[in-house]
Design a protein around this motif. Sequence first.
Motif, short mmCIF file in Angstrom:
data_model
loop_
_atom_site.label_atom_id
_atom_site.label_comp_id
_atom_site.label_asym_id
_atom_site.label_seq_id
_atom_site.Cartn_x
_atom_site.Cartn_y
_atom_site.Cartn_z
N ASN A 22 0.81 -1.21 0.00
CA ASN A 22 0.00 0.00 0.00
C ASN A 22 0.84 1.26 0.00
N SER A 24 0.08 5.66 0.21
CA SER A 24 -0.86 6.76 0.29
C SER A 24 -0.10 8.08 0.17
N THR A 26 -0.63 12.64 0.21
CA THR A 26 -1.48 13.66 0.81
C THR A 26 -2.04 14.67 -0.20
N SER A 28 -3.37 15.29 -4.00
CA SER A 28 -3.83 14.55 -5.19
C SER A 28 -3.41 15.21 -6.51
N ASP A 67 -5.96 5.44 -7.09
CA ASP A 67 -7.17 6.18 -6.79
C ASP A 67 -6.74 7.57 -6.36
N LYS A 68 -6.68 8.48 -7.32
CA LYS A 68 -6.11 9.80 -7.04
C LYS A 68 -6.97 10.57 -6.05
N SER A 69 -8.27 10.42 -6.13
CA SER A 69 -9.15 11.21 -5.27
C SER A 69 -8.98 10.86 -3.80
N SER A 70 -8.68 9.58 -3.52
CA SER A 70 -8.48 9.19 -2.13
C SER A 70 -7.01 9.18 -1.75
N GLY A 71 -6.13 9.45 -2.70
CA GLY A 71 -4.70 9.49 -2.41
C GLY A 71 -4.11 8.13 -2.10
N ARG A 72 -4.50 7.11 -2.86
CA ARG A 72 -4.03 5.76 -2.57
C ARG A 72 -3.61 5.02 -3.84
#
Lengths: 110, 113
Positions: A22, A24, A26, A28, A67-72
């Motif tokens: 994983n 992540s 901060t 986007s 998933d750019k919107s959730s930063g992951r």
Amino acid sequence: KQEVTQIPAALSVPEGENLVLNCSFTDSAIYNLQWFRQDPGKGLTSLLLIQSSQREQTSGRLNASLDKSSGRSTLYIAASQPGDSATYLCAVSGFQKLVFGTGTRLLVSP
Amino acid sequence: NAGVTQTPKFQVLKTGQSMTLQCAQDMNHNSMYWYRQDPGMGLRLIYYSASEGTTDKGEVPNGYNVSRLNKREFSLRLESAAPSQTSVYFCASSSGSRTDTQYFGPGTRLTVL
């Protein structure tokens, strides 16, 4: 300031397992996200690059999603092998610059 | 093609000494970068050169200077080494395009006593 976090920091699995790493971030506002592999005492080798407009990229047994919107982002490794043992680094790209996570150290046991 | 080459591979310095790390690429890339890698800190950008004739500071530029000698070569200089500069230094290059990755050299392991 962009910050990139990778979880877990270390992972040990038996050969043949499917696994997920994983990442992540901060901010986007990125151009792309990249996954690198680093073997002990060596430089970095690029594995996959996902453009900001893409959702995933695949190369052999590796699949990376974004998933750019959730930063992951996740890196999926199918049917792991001892040769996959290395440190895996995630990096996000802004203008001319990469920001790296601290990596996940993977050990695949025979 | 050799890709990105770095010299030296290992170096030990005493506090206050100076040295230059050399980097060269043979991929006709426009952009070149210097990073340092420390345990638990990941890779951090020291300086970069978006194109021949330009250089810019990265996240941790203090104590370093760089020279983009030509399109192929990008050197990193430590004028007065400090123990805090003990690290592994990586040079990288890229075309500069948003769609292109960075290609890394094998690194220089520097110890400052």
